[in-house]
Design a protein around this motif. Sequence first.
Motif, PDB file in Angstrom:
ATOM      1  N   CYS A 142      39.204 -16.070   7.577  1.00 47.07           N
ATOM      2  CA  CYS A 142      39.470 -15.778   6.167  1.00 47.07           C
ATOM      3  C   CYS A 142      40.872 -15.201   5.974  1.00 47.07           C
ATOM      4  CB  CYS A 142      38.421 -14.815   5.621  1.00 47.07           C
ATOM      5  SG  CYS A 142      36.800 -15.599   5.403  1.00 47.07           S
ATOM      6  N   ALA A 143      41.362 -14.456   6.968  1.00 42.07           N
ATOM      7  CA  ALA A 143      42.728 -13.938   6.890  1.00 42.07           C
ATOM      8  C   ALA A 143      43.727 -15.092   6.891  1.00 42.07           C
ATOM      9  CB  ALA A 143      43.004 -12.997   8.054  1.00 42.07           C
ATOM     10  N   VAL A 144      43.488 -16.083   7.737  1.00 41.77           N
ATOM     11  CA  VAL A 144      44.373 -17.259   7.791  1.00 41.77           C
ATOM     12  C   VAL A 144      44.318 -18.027   6.472  1.00 41.77           C
ATOM     13  CG1 VAL A 144      44.692 -19.531   8.852  1.00 41.77           C
ATOM     14  CG2 VAL A 144      44.330 -17.523  10.289  1.00 41.77           C
ATOM     15  N   LEU A 145      43.102 -18.310   5.998  1.00 45.34           N
ATOM     16  CA  LEU A 145      42.953 -19.065   4.752  1.00 45.34           C
ATOM     17  C   LEU A 145      43.561 -18.308   3.576  1.00 45.34           C
ATOM     18  CD1 LEU A 145      39.287 -20.410   5.121  1.00 45.34           C
ATOM     19  CD2 LEU A 145      41.419 -21.683   5.396  1.00 45.34           C
ATOM     20  N   GLY A 146      43.291 -17.008   3.514  1.00 37.32           N
ATOM     21  CA  GLY A 146      43.823 -16.209   2.413  1.00 37.32           C
ATOM     22  C   GLY A 146      45.339 -16.212   2.381  1.00 37.32           C
ATOM     23  N   ASN A 147      45.961 -16.038   3.551  1.00 40.02           N
ATOM     24  CA  ASN A 147      47.424 -16.035   3.619  1.00 40.02           C
ATOM     25  C   ASN A 147      48.011 -17.403   3.286  1.00 40.02           C
ATOM     26  OD1 ASN A 147      48.427 -13.357   4.387  1.00 40.02           O
ATOM     27  ND2 ASN A 147      47.177 -13.621   6.211  1.00 40.02           N
ATOM     28  N   LEU A 148      47.399 -18.460   3.825  1.00 42.45           N
ATOM     29  CA  LEU A 148      47.886 -19.812   3.544  1.00 42.45           C
ATOM     30  C   LEU A 148      47.857 -20.110   2.048  1.00 42.45           C
ATOM     31  CD1 LEU A 148      46.193 -21.931   6.381  1.00 42.45           C
ATOM     32  CD2 LEU A 148      48.638 -21.506   6.104  1.00 42.45           C
ATOM     33  N   LEU A 149      46.744 -19.783   1.408  1.00 42.80           N
ATOM     34  CA  LEU A 149      46.589 -20.120  -0.006  1.00 42.80           C
ATOM     35  C   LEU A 149      47.406 -19.203  -0.909  1.00 42.80           C
ATOM     36  CD1 LEU A 149      42.783 -20.972  -0.029  1.00 42.80           C
ATOM     37  CD2 LEU A 149      44.734 -22.497   0.201  1.00 42.80           C
ATOM     38  N   ASP A 150      47.514 -17.932  -0.544  1.00 47.22           N
ATOM     39  CA  ASP A 150      48.369 -17.028  -1.323  1.00 47.22           C
ATOM     40  C   ASP A 150      49.814 -17.514  -1.308  1.00 47.22           C
ATOM     41  OD1 ASP A 150      46.391 -15.321  -2.164  1.00 47.22           O
ATOM     42  OD2 ASP A 150      46.681 -13.871  -0.546  1.00 47.22           O
ATOM     43  N   ASN A 151      50.292 -17.915  -0.127  1.00 45.45           N
ATOM     44  CA  ASN A 151      51.661 -18.420  -0.005  1.00 45.45           C
ATOM     45  C   ASN A 151      51.846 -19.719  -0.789  1.00 45.45           C
ATOM     46  OD1 ASN A 151      52.279 -16.274   1.643  1.00 45.45           O
ATOM     47  ND2 ASN A 151      52.142 -17.431   3.550  1.00 45.45           N
ATOM     48  N   ALA A 152      50.820 -20.581  -0.741  1.00 42.88           N
ATOM     49  CA  ALA A 152      50.900 -21.852  -1.458  1.00 42.88           C
ATOM     50  C   ALA A 152      50.959 -21.632  -2.971  1.00 42.88           C
ATOM     51  CB  ALA A 152      49.702 -22.736  -1.095  1.00 42.88           C
ATOM     52  N   ILE A 153      50.118 -20.730  -3.460  1.00 41.54           N
ATOM     53  CA  ILE A 153      50.111 -20.425  -4.896  1.00 41.54           C
ATOM     54  C   ILE A 153      51.442 -19.811  -5.314  1.00 41.54           C
ATOM     55  CG2 ILE A 153      49.060 -18.968  -6.673  1.00 41.54           C
ATOM     56  CD1 ILE A 153      46.393 -19.288  -5.145  1.00 41.54           C
ATOM     57  N   GLU A 154      51.941 -18.879  -4.502  1.00 46.29           N
ATOM     58  CA  GLU A 154      53.222 -18.230  -4.794  1.00 46.29           C
ATOM     59  C   GLU A 154      54.343 -19.260  -4.886  1.00 46.29           C
ATOM     60  OE1 GLU A 154      56.428 -15.311  -2.539  1.00 46.29           O
ATOM     61  OE2 GLU A 154      54.306 -15.174  -2.004  1.00 46.29           O
ATOM     62  N   SER A 155      54.308 -20.252  -4.011  1.00 44.71           N
ATOM     63  CA  SER A 155      55.331 -21.295  -4.024  1.00 44.71           C
ATOM     64  C   SER A 155      55.188 -22.201  -5.243  1.00 44.71           C
ATOM     65  CB  SER A 155      55.235 -22.127  -2.741  1.00 44.71           C
ATOM     66  OG  SER A 155      56.191 -23.159  -2.730  1.00 44.71           O
TER      67      SER A 155
END
Length: 239
Positions: A142-155
């Motif tokens: 969940c840490a990996v998924l959360g970071n990946l998606l947070d970064n994607a949304i931010e971009s």
Amino acid sequence: MRVELAVLCILAAMFVTWGVTVLWMRHRQLKKIGEYQDEVLKKQREEVQNIYETMRGWRHDYHNHMQMMKAYMSMDQAEEMVDYLDHLEEDLDGIDMAVRTGNVCADAILSSKISMAEKQDIQVDCTAKIPAALTVSDVDLCAVLGNLLDNAIESCVKVKESGRFMRIYIGIFKKQLYISVSNATCEKRRKYLTEFVTQKQGEHGFGLRRIDRIAEKYDGYVNRKNEPGVFATEVMFPL
């Protein structure tokens, strides 16, 4: 002889000072990463808890809803009953899991992040299936998924609304858990992996390094690709 000894002492002192400084800076960086990740996990736990508390509350009120609808039917108040059903449907839309992967924690994180993305007018395409037996823990996944998606949304939010997109794929590939997230970006030139990671500062940079550390922990693999207008990350964990 005394001069040489003095020089050696000075060099030794400089070396020790340099070593202590490097260790202190590394400790400080790891502490910041840990604090950031604790905050991310806290936020994710709150998101999951909120979803399930809402679901439990709806189940608890189920009989009350049934009694209310029976009352409307007995009084031939069809219009009021339709309004009531519309209201219940809105509540259900708010708690329905957008994704069902087979992993409860991943379902909650993906559903929450996808909901956040859609509120930012980001077109999301998600295909995900996670096996029951994993080597990576639910917390780290969940840490990996959360970071990946947070970064994607931010971009994505930095891109014009008409060009915002996020594609998520999770499945089994060559006996490994394969995670792929690609998204729109304003970047117009290619970057090498090391260049991209080192240039990202703040929470985004911590998130990237956190993903790398978790992958390394499980002898996994991380690959980042940056083409004009598109950024993609692949993460693989042995099964």
